[in-house]
Design a protein around this motif. Structure first.
Motif, PDB file in Angstrom:
ATOM      1  N   GLY A   1      18.655  24.233  54.495  1.00  0.00           N
ATOM      2  CA  GLY A   1      19.901  24.662  53.852  1.00  0.00           C
ATOM      3  C   GLY A   1      20.961  25.092  54.849  1.00  0.00           C
ATOM      4  N   SER A   2      20.540  25.453  56.061  1.00  0.00           N
ATOM      5  CA  SER A   2      21.524  25.928  57.044  1.00  0.00           C
ATOM      6  C   SER A   2      22.328  24.780  57.645  1.00  0.00           C
ATOM      7  CB  SER A   2      20.803  26.685  58.166  1.00  0.00           C
ATOM      8  OG  SER A   2      19.949  25.814  58.868  1.00  0.00           O
ATOM      9  N   MET A   3      21.921  23.545  57.381  1.00  0.00           N
ATOM     10  CA  MET A   3      22.618  22.401  57.986  1.00  0.00           C
ATOM     11  C   MET A   3      23.774  21.947  57.107  1.00  0.00           C
ATOM     12  SD  MET A   3      19.359  20.043  58.739  1.00  0.00           S
ATOM     13  CE  MET A   3      17.941  20.739  59.567  1.00  0.00           C
ATOM     14  N   PRO A   4      24.984  21.899  57.669  1.00  0.00           N
ATOM     15  CA  PRO A   4      26.085  21.341  56.880  1.00  0.00           C
ATOM     16  C   PRO A   4      25.729  19.923  56.411  1.00  0.00           C
ATOM     17  CG  PRO A   4      26.928  22.355  58.883  1.00  0.00           C
ATOM     18  CD  PRO A   4      25.427  22.369  58.980  1.00  0.00           C
ATOM     19  N   ASN A   5      26.055  19.627  55.174  1.00  0.00           N
ATOM     20  CA  ASN A   5      25.854  18.298  54.576  1.00  0.00           C
ATOM     21  C   ASN A   5      24.410  18.001  54.156  1.00  0.00           C
ATOM     22  OD1 ASN A   5      27.068  15.904  53.598  1.00  0.00           O
ATOM     23  ND2 ASN A   5      26.249  14.756  55.330  1.00  0.00           N
ATOM     24  N   MET A   6      23.529  18.979  54.225  1.00  0.00           N
ATOM     25  CA  MET A   6      22.171  18.757  53.703  1.00  0.00           C
ATOM     26  C   MET A   6      22.040  19.477  52.371  1.00  0.00           C
ATOM     27  SD  MET A   6      19.236  17.279  54.137  1.00  0.00           S
ATOM     28  CE  MET A   6      18.825  16.994  55.865  1.00  0.00           C
ATOM     29  N   ARG A   7      21.678  18.724  51.331  1.00  0.00           N
ATOM     30  CA  ARG A   7      21.419  19.343  50.026  1.00  0.00           C
ATOM     31  C   ARG A   7      19.938  19.722  49.946  1.00  0.00           C
ATOM     32  NH1 ARG A   7      23.355  14.610  46.253  1.00  0.00           N
ATOM     33  NH2 ARG A   7      22.358  13.470  47.947  1.00  0.00           N
ATOM     34  N   VAL A   8      19.644  20.744  49.200  1.00  0.00           N
ATOM     35  CA  VAL A   8      18.259  21.218  49.088  1.00  0.00           C
ATOM     36  C   VAL A   8      17.885  21.391  47.616  1.00  0.00           C
ATOM     37  CG1 VAL A   8      16.663  23.095  49.645  1.00  0.00           C
ATOM     38  CG2 VAL A   8      18.390  22.402  51.317  1.00  0.00           C
ATOM     39  N   TYR A   9      16.838  20.678  47.199  1.00  0.00           N
ATOM     40  CA  TYR A   9      16.394  20.755  45.807  1.00  0.00           C
ATOM     41  C   TYR A   9      14.931  21.148  45.718  1.00  0.00           C
ATOM     42  CZ  TYR A   9      20.704  18.140  45.029  1.00  0.00           C
ATOM     43  OH  TYR A   9      22.014  17.753  45.000  1.00  0.00           O
ATOM     44  N   LEU A  10      14.641  22.068  44.809  1.00  0.00           N
ATOM     45  CA  LEU A  10      13.250  22.442  44.530  1.00  0.00           C
ATOM     46  C   LEU A  10      13.012  22.307  43.030  1.00  0.00           C
ATOM     47  CD1 LEU A  10      13.883  24.053  47.300  1.00  0.00           C
ATOM     48  CD2 LEU A  10      11.946  25.452  46.636  1.00  0.00           C
ATOM     49  N   PRO A  11      12.687  21.105  42.580  1.00  0.00           N
ATOM     50  CA  PRO A  11      12.506  20.918  41.142  1.00  0.00           C
ATOM     51  C   PRO A  11      11.303  21.704  40.629  1.00  0.00           C
ATOM     52  CG  PRO A  11      11.815  18.961  42.343  1.00  0.00           C
ATOM     53  CD  PRO A  11      12.447  19.879  43.354  1.00  0.00           C
ATOM     54  N   SER A  12      11.372  22.077  39.359  1.00  0.00           N
ATOM     55  CA  SER A  12      10.309  22.904  38.784  1.00  0.00           C
ATOM     56  C   SER A  12       9.147  22.046  38.295  1.00  0.00           C
ATOM     57  CB  SER A  12      10.853  23.769  37.654  1.00  0.00           C
ATOM     58  OG  SER A  12      11.517  22.978  36.686  1.00  0.00           O
ATOM     59  N   ASP A  13       9.350  21.277  37.245  1.00  0.00           N
ATOM     60  CA  ASP A  13       8.208  20.532  36.704  1.00  0.00           C
ATOM     61  C   ASP A  13       8.373  19.029  36.922  1.00  0.00           C
ATOM     62  OD1 ASP A  13      10.016  19.697  34.817  1.00  0.00           O
ATOM     63  OD2 ASP A  13       8.912  20.488  33.084  1.00  0.00           O
ATOM     64  N   ARG A  14       7.393  18.281  36.442  1.00  0.00           N
ATOM     65  CA  ARG A  14       7.385  16.821  36.659  1.00  0.00           C
ATOM     66  C   ARG A  14       8.563  16.154  35.940  1.00  0.00           C
ATOM     67  NH1 ARG A  14       4.595  14.100  31.940  1.00  0.00           N
ATOM     68  NH2 ARG A  14       4.383  15.809  30.472  1.00  0.00           N
ATOM     69  N   LEU A  15       8.960  16.721  34.789  1.00  0.00           N
ATOM     70  CA  LEU A  15      10.024  16.100  34.007  1.00  0.00           C
ATOM     71  C   LEU A  15      11.366  16.251  34.717  1.00  0.00           C
ATOM     72  CD1 LEU A  15       8.636  17.501  30.668  1.00  0.00           C
ATOM     73  CD2 LEU A  15       8.563  15.096  31.382  1.00  0.00           C
ATOM     74  N   GLN A  16      11.593  17.440  35.253  1.00  0.00           N
ATOM     75  CA  GLN A  16      12.833  17.648  36.001  1.00  0.00           C
ATOM     76  C   GLN A  16      12.804  16.843  37.308  1.00  0.00           C
ATOM     77  OE1 GLN A  16      13.677  21.364  38.161  1.00  0.00           O
ATOM     78  NE2 GLN A  16      15.387  21.618  36.735  1.00  0.00           N
ATOM     79  N   THR A  17      11.626  16.750  37.926  1.00  0.00           N
ATOM     80  CA  THR A  17      11.508  15.967  39.158  1.00  0.00           C
ATOM     81  C   THR A  17      11.938  14.532  38.903  1.00  0.00           C
ATOM     82  OG1 THR A  17       9.679  17.351  39.907  1.00  0.00           O
ATOM     83  CG2 THR A  17       9.902  15.208  40.967  1.00  0.00           C
ATOM     84  N   GLU A  18      11.520  13.994  37.767  1.00  0.00           N
ATOM     85  CA  GLU A  18      11.900  12.612  37.450  1.00  0.00           C
ATOM     86  C   GLU A  18      13.411  12.480  37.309  1.00  0.00           C
ATOM     87  OE1 GLU A  18       9.816  10.738  34.202  1.00  0.00           O
ATOM     88  OE2 GLU A  18      11.201   9.027  34.250  1.00  0.00           O
ATOM     89  N   CYS A  19      14.038  13.400  36.574  1.00  0.00           N
ATOM     90  CA  CYS A  19      15.501  13.362  36.408  1.00  0.00           C
ATOM     91  C   CYS A  19      16.188  13.430  37.772  1.00  0.00           C
ATOM     92  CB  CYS A  19      15.985  14.542  35.575  1.00  0.00           C
ATOM     93  SG  CYS A  19      15.431  14.509  33.885  1.00  0.00           S
ATOM     94  N   LEU A  20      15.688  14.327  38.611  1.00  0.00           N
ATOM     95  CA  LEU A  20      16.301  14.531  39.918  1.00  0.00           C
ATOM     96  C   LEU A  20      16.214  13.266  40.768  1.00  0.00           C
ATOM     97  CD1 LEU A  20      17.537  16.455  42.066  1.00  0.00           C
ATOM     98  CD2 LEU A  20      15.199  17.021  42.743  1.00  0.00           C
ATOM     99  N   ILE A  21      15.030  12.676  40.849  1.00  0.00           N
ATOM    100  CA  ILE A  21      14.865  11.502  41.710  1.00  0.00           C
ATOM    101  C   ILE A  21      15.689  10.330  41.175  1.00  0.00           C
ATOM    102  CG2 ILE A  21      13.190   9.796  42.558  1.00  0.00           C
ATOM    103  CD1 ILE A  21      13.019  12.429  44.016  1.00  0.00           C
ATOM    104  N   ARG A  22      15.674  10.140  39.866  1.00  0.00           N
ATOM    105  CA  ARG A  22      16.476   9.043  39.297  1.00  0.00           C
ATOM    106  C   ARG A  22      17.960   9.247  39.602  1.00  0.00           C
ATOM    107  NH1 ARG A  22      13.492   5.503  36.665  1.00  0.00           N
ATOM    108  NH2 ARG A  22      11.586   6.183  35.601  1.00  0.00           N
ATOM    109  N   THR A  23      18.410  10.497  39.570  1.00  0.00           N
ATOM    110  CA  THR A  23      19.824  10.787  39.844  1.00  0.00           C
ATOM    111  C   THR A  23      20.139  10.586  41.326  1.00  0.00           C
ATOM    112  OG1 THR A  23      19.752  12.395  38.048  1.00  0.00           O
ATOM    113  CG2 THR A  23      21.637  12.517  39.527  1.00  0.00           C
TER     114      THR A  23
END
Ligand SMILES: Cc1ncc(C[n+]2csc(CCOP(=O)(O)OP(=O)(O)O)c2C)c(N)n1
Ligand SMILES: [Mg+2]
Lengths: 309, 273
Positions: free
Chosen positions: A128-150
């Motif tokens: 997170g300290s790096m400019p231009n790096m996004r950081v995601y910590l998805p909670s469950d498998r369903l949200q993980t799927e939405c996140l990866i597809r997006t």
């Protein structure tokens, strides 16, 4: 109890999408088994690159591929990806703005008794300290799927951390509220806001139910988008509830709770309590044992809210 | 002491420990056992009595996942209580975690993230030279581990500083987690690679204690450059169904497999009675 780990969902989505999109490339560092990427590696060998035990090269090669139009997914234990390859992530990915998605598997304290070398309790801070790096910590498998597809639809760097084992569903199949870079409101409430990310969102939700029985109205935000964090949701919570409790599988400095506290302090001061892992190697134990030891589980969250409200 | 017999006893301990705890890296433990036995029972000047002596020999297990083999040797040598190890290994609140940790008596350096141990060993060897001490430094690396670039930085520095007090082993079992080293990322020829960097190279059958012992003695007598011993080992060595199978990197034996492994080792051990 759900048996599908978040990593399995990532394998499935990439396997499916890579049939249509020949630019998708997955890279591993002798990590395909622990990453749950064996099916992908076997069924999509022409879009899979094994790098061997060389995490720095893993990230540099991914960046090179991306600079030539590939959509590179580098999948390796979060501990090594976020520290050993940190400079590669900073220079070759974030600074050079290459389309590399860094997938940190077995994140946090998932590796239990294997100890500090294998834990990644500082990855929000380092990545997170790096400019231009996004950081995601998805909670469950369903949200993980939405996140990866997006994320498959964009061409920017990101770091995604997931745990090793399957976690209970937070959402319901076919009904997963998801908007990129917006916290998901898991439950509304007016006395206290619990902001959690990753595996601990489930505990935050359970804690809110228990608090409800005690007459305390708790809001729960799933802050899977740790960076860019949903500032509006944080400020709103600070204005509308009397206390904010953050819960994360990360050390106390530079984590999601630190970011929340910075935003609250500058915009709508209200008491913020950070529930985190300690600033020292954690005790030996399985994830759940570690969480309860440090008060990061539902019981610990309820206790903190009762004491602090 | 008969070192071959000792190596069988240690193998039985390793399998006991892993079976009891339900976790561990059995394949790499069994491939590195003979190296550890030769070093700890014959070649190295280190014991529970001289653990704080600045002149003691230093050992770094760079392939830290083979910690069960190291723990079993250290426990047998009396560095700590064997029963405590067996009762608590990898359990809740245990100090005996699944990688070497220097809170444990006899462990010099924390490892577990591959590609650190040799650089640390170079530092230890340099300190020995600076302080005119006679101790020697030993490090064991995995062959899959040799893909880490940091090792090659350490190899360069070891030769640059003529560290003839440093001996490295490559546990050349030709396997890593995802398959053979040559499938995953070419590791051949270790001999040529180290030689090109300026090291004295010895290539030996790596589960043969006599061969290990003479190689270590040769390294001790080699002046002006560090020595690497390419130990051509068998992953899972000593238990027929574990040998040479990538899947046994960190698989845990079930009850039948446990019994079978112990039976094989006990039969071989009986020959030394
Ligand atoms: C930096 C780093 N990357 C990945 C791992 C995970 N890991 C543990 S053991 C192992 C395979 C090691 O293979 P090798 O070096 O050949 O050891 P051996 O065959 O002797 O077990 C891997 C990839 C690690 N511990 N450290
Ligand atoms: Mg190997």
């Amino acid at each position: 109890m759900n048996k599908i780990a978040n990593k399995q969902v990532i394998n499935d989505v990439l396997l499916e999408e890579s049939a249509k999109d020949k630019d998708i490339v997955v890279l591993c560092s002798d990590s395909r088994g622990s990453a749950g990427m064996k099916p992908y590696a076997e069924q999509r060998p022409e879009q899979f690159i094994e790098i061997g035990i060389a995490e720095q090269n893993l990230v540099s090669v991914a960046a090179g591929l991306a600079s030539c139009g590939k959509k590179a997914y580098a999948v390796s234990p979060a501990s090594f990806l976020s520290t050993r390859s940190m400079e590669q992530a900073k220079v070759d990915v974030a600074y050079s703005n290459t389309n590399v998605k860094l997938i940190g598997i077995s994140g946090g304290v998932s590796y239990g008794a294997l100890g500090m070398t294998h834990h990644s309790a500082t990855d929000i801070a380092t990545m997170g300290s790096m400019p231009n790096m996004r950081v995601y910590l998805p909670s469950d498998r369903l949200q993980t799927e939405c996140l990866i597809r997006t994320l498959l639809k964009d061409d920017k760097p990101a770091y995604i951390r997931i745990g090793r084992n399957a976690v209970e569903d937070v959402y319901q199949e076919g009904n997963v509220p998801f908007e990129l870079d917006r916290a998901t409101l898991v439950k509304d409430g007016s006395d206290v806001t619990i902001i959690a990310c990753g595996e601990l969102v489930g505990d935050a939700r359970k804690a809110a139910q228990e608090l409800e029985e005690k007459g305390i109205s708790a809001r729960v935000l799933d802050m899977y988008c740790v960076k860019p964090i949903d500032r509006d949701a944080v400020i709103k919570a600070a204005k509308e509830t009397k206390l904010i409790v953050t819960v994360e599988e990360h050390t106390m400095y530079g984590g999601m709770g630190s970011i929340v506290a910075q935003i609250v302090a500058g915009n709508a001061p209200v008491k913020v309590v950070n529930l985190t892992l300690p600033d020292e190697p954690v005790i030996t134990g399985k994830s759940r044992e570690v969480f309860s030891y440090y008060g990061l589980d539902a019981k610990g969250i309820v206790k903190t809210v009762m004491e602090q409200l | 002491m008969n070192l071959e017999a000792k190596a069988i006893d240690i193998r039985k301990d390793i399998i006991d420990l892993i079976y009891k705890a339900g976790c561990g890296h059995i394949g790499g433990d069994l491939s590195v056992t003979d190296i550890l036995v030769d070093l700890y029972y014959k070649q190295m000047n280190v014991s529970p009595e001289n653990i704080n002596d600045p002149d003691r020999d230093r050992f770094v297990l760079s392939k830290g996942h083979s910690v069960e083999a190291l723990y079993c040797v250290l426990a047998d040598k009396g560095f700590f209580d064997k029963k405590e190890l067996f009762d608590t290994y990898s359990g809740y609140l245990s100090k005996y975690i699944g990688h070497p940790n220097n809170k444990i008596n006899g462990v010099e350096m924390n490892t577990g993230s591959l590609g650190h141990g040799l650089g640390v060993a170079v530092g230890m060897a340099l300190a020995g030279k600076m302080d005119n001490r006679s101790y020697r430094v030993y490090a064991v690396l995995g062959d899959g581990e040799m893909a880490e670039g940091s090792n090659w930085e350490a190899i360069t520095a070891g030769a640059h500083y003529n560290l003839d007090n440093l001996t490295a082993f490559v546990d050349r079992n030709r396997l890593q987690i995802s398959g053979t080293t040559e499938e995953v990322m070419t590791a051949d020829s270790q001999e040529n690679r180290w030689a090109a960097f300026g090291w004295n190279v010895l290539s030996i059958p790596g589960n043969d204690i006599t061969a290990i012992d003479s190689a270590v003695s040769l390294a001790k007598g080699t002046a002006g450059k560090p020595t690497v011993i390419i130990a051509n080992t068998t992953k899972g060595c000593g238990v027929s169904f574990i040998e040479n199978k990538a899947a046994w990197h960190h698989k845990v034996p079930n009850e039948a497999e446990y019994q079978q492994a112990m039976k094989e080792l006990s039969e071989r051990r009986a020959q030394y009675e």
